[in-house]
Design an enzyme around this catalytic site. Structure first.
Site, PDB file in Angstrom:
ATOM      1  N   ASN A  10      92.975  65.457 119.234  1.00  0.00           N
ATOM      2  CA  ASN A  10      91.643  64.848 119.131  1.00  0.00           C
ATOM      3  C   ASN A  10      91.340  64.504 117.670  1.00  0.00           C
ATOM      4  O   ASN A  10      90.261  64.780 117.152  1.00  0.00           O
ATOM      5  CB  ASN A  10      90.574  65.775 119.714  1.00  0.00           C
ATOM      6  CG  ASN A  10      89.267  65.049 119.988  1.00  0.00           C
ATOM      7  OD1 ASN A  10      89.224  63.823 120.060  1.00  0.00           O
ATOM      8  ND2 ASN A  10      88.190  65.797 120.139  1.00  0.00           N
ATOM      9  N   GLU A  36      96.642  61.751 120.636  1.00  0.00           N
ATOM     10  CA  GLU A  36      95.358  61.377 120.026  1.00  0.00           C
ATOM     11  C   GLU A  36      95.357  61.698 118.532  1.00  0.00           C
ATOM     12  O   GLU A  36      94.499  62.407 118.024  1.00  0.00           O
ATOM     13  CB  GLU A  36      94.175  62.041 120.739  1.00  0.00           C
ATOM     14  CG  GLU A  36      93.740  61.291 121.988  1.00  0.00           C
ATOM     15  CD  GLU A  36      92.287  61.533 122.347  1.00  0.00           C
ATOM     16  OE1 GLU A  36      91.452  60.676 122.010  1.00  0.00           O
ATOM     17  OE2 GLU A  36      92.000  62.561 122.982  1.00  0.00           O
ATOM     18  N   ASP A 152      99.434  64.826 127.086  1.00  0.00           N
ATOM     19  CA  ASP A 152      98.166  64.823 127.799  1.00  0.00           C
ATOM     20  C   ASP A 152      98.281  63.775 128.895  1.00  0.00           C
ATOM     21  O   ASP A 152      98.220  62.584 128.640  1.00  0.00           O
ATOM     22  CB  ASP A 152      97.034  64.501 126.821  1.00  0.00           C
ATOM     23  CG  ASP A 152      95.677  64.439 127.501  1.00  0.00           C
ATOM     24  OD1 ASP A 152      95.607  64.632 128.737  1.00  0.00           O
ATOM     25  OD2 ASP A 152      94.683  64.176 126.798  1.00  0.00           O
ATOM     26  N   ASN A 154      96.278  63.559 131.519  1.00  0.00           N
ATOM     27  CA  ASN A 154      94.950  63.185 132.018  1.00  0.00           C
ATOM     28  C   ASN A 154      94.876  63.191 133.542  1.00  0.00           C
ATOM     29  O   ASN A 154      94.118  62.416 134.140  1.00  0.00           O
ATOM     30  CB  ASN A 154      94.517  61.827 131.454  1.00  0.00           C
ATOM     31  CG  ASN A 154      93.685  61.980 130.182  1.00  0.00           C
ATOM     32  OD1 ASN A 154      92.767  62.794 130.124  1.00  0.00           O
ATOM     33  ND2 ASN A 154      94.022  61.210 129.160  1.00  0.00           N
ATOM     34  N   HIS A 252      91.469  70.454 123.401  1.00  0.00           N
ATOM     35  CA  HIS A 252      92.647  70.879 124.160  1.00  0.00           C
ATOM     36  C   HIS A 252      93.249  72.121 123.519  1.00  0.00           C
ATOM     37  O   HIS A 252      93.053  72.375 122.323  1.00  0.00           O
ATOM     38  CB  HIS A 252      93.725  69.786 124.176  1.00  0.00           C
ATOM     39  CG  HIS A 252      93.368  68.581 124.968  1.00  0.00           C
ATOM     40  ND1 HIS A 252      93.947  68.271 126.178  1.00  0.00           N
ATOM     41  CD2 HIS A 252      92.484  67.574 124.711  1.00  0.00           C
ATOM     42  CE1 HIS A 252      93.452  67.133 126.638  1.00  0.00           C
ATOM     43  NE2 HIS A 252      92.561  66.698 125.766  1.00  0.00           N
TER      44      HIS A 252
END
Length: 263
Positions: A10, A36, A152, A154, A252
């Site tokens: 992130n 990310e 990730d 998702n 995360h």
């Protein structure tokens, strides 16, 4: 043992400010796949292109402050593949593959960031297009080499992979079509969900993502969105798994698997 971690940062600058490099130095993985990154090459160069003795390889998004993946490794790869040949999604910085080839083995470690569809129908349709592209690519790759895809994804595959499964059946990340794609990946495509291989029955201990809304983290109202997806031979070498939740570097948690594997 080969210690492999996956973490959605992130934002690499944000995660670094929260102590992720010190954590890497302490836990000493051989490789960490990150998603990310939310940075460009100029932002990373000389600052975040090496962390705790691991050298980074990246796929940056064209759009600033968006997406981007990387893989930091202790071992020098024989080749680095940036993108998977998608006209649409390679612009978003979603795939980097490190190849470690020897006469005995062709091995890839992949960091991949699947699109989220939570922001609206346009992005959900983009997510479906990504899934439609990625599966045949992985089918073809599996015929050529062994690999572990970390990232990730998702998608929470099963009801035990998120706290509020009843209330999320119509929400991105737990849609029937997404779950069916994961099922196909683990059956017809033949990849192995390594965490579930090692921990087939865990529920609340398996979560790797929590919303920033309310007190989701404090109440452990989470989702399992971060995976190690491996070809069967490599999955059989997995020995231990850990999801680190003591400190938070991101929304995360890092998921680490140790494989009985030498590069």
């Amino acid at each position: 043992m080969f210690k492999l971690t996956s973490l959605n940062l992130n934002g690499i600058r944000s995660a670094h400010s929260k102590g992720v490099e010190a954590w890497l130095a302490q836990h000493s993985p051989d490789c960490i796949c990150v998603q990310e990154v939310k940075a460009q090459a100029a932002d990373v160069q000389g600052k975040y292109d090496a962390l705790a003795g691991l050298r980074g390889h990246f796929h940056f998004a064209e759009k600033k402050g968006y997406s981007g993946v990387g893989a930091f490794t202790r071992h020098e790869p024989s080749e680095v593949i940036v993108g998977y040949g998608s006209k649409e999604f390679d612009l978003e910085g979603r795939y980097v593959e490190l190849r470690f080839d020897t006469p005995q083995r062709k091995l890839s470690i992949i960091s991949c960031y699947f699109p989220s569809g939570s922001s609206g129908e346009d992005r959900q349709q983009a997510k479906f297009r990504f899934l439609d592209e990625l599966d045949p690519y992985l089918v073809a790759l599996k015929k050529q080499r062994e690999f572990i895809l970390c990232g990730d994804v998702n998608i929470a595959h099963q009801e035990k992979d998120l706290k509020n499964f009843k209330g999320n059946r119509k929400n991105s990340g737990f849609l029937p079509e997404e779950r069916a794609w994961m099922t196909k990946l683990l059956t017809e495509t033949g990849l192995v969900d390594v965490y579930r291989h090692l921990q087939p029955d865990t529920t609340e201990a398996c979560y790797t993502w929590w919303s920033n809304r309310g007190q989701a983290y404090a109440k452990n109202v989470g989702w399992r969105l971060d995976y190690h997806l491996a070809t069967p031979g490599l999955a059989q070498l997995a020995r231990r798994e850990a999801i680190y939740k003591t400190e938070r570097f991101s929304d995360h948690a890092p998921i680490t698997v140790e494989y009985e594997l030498a590069l």
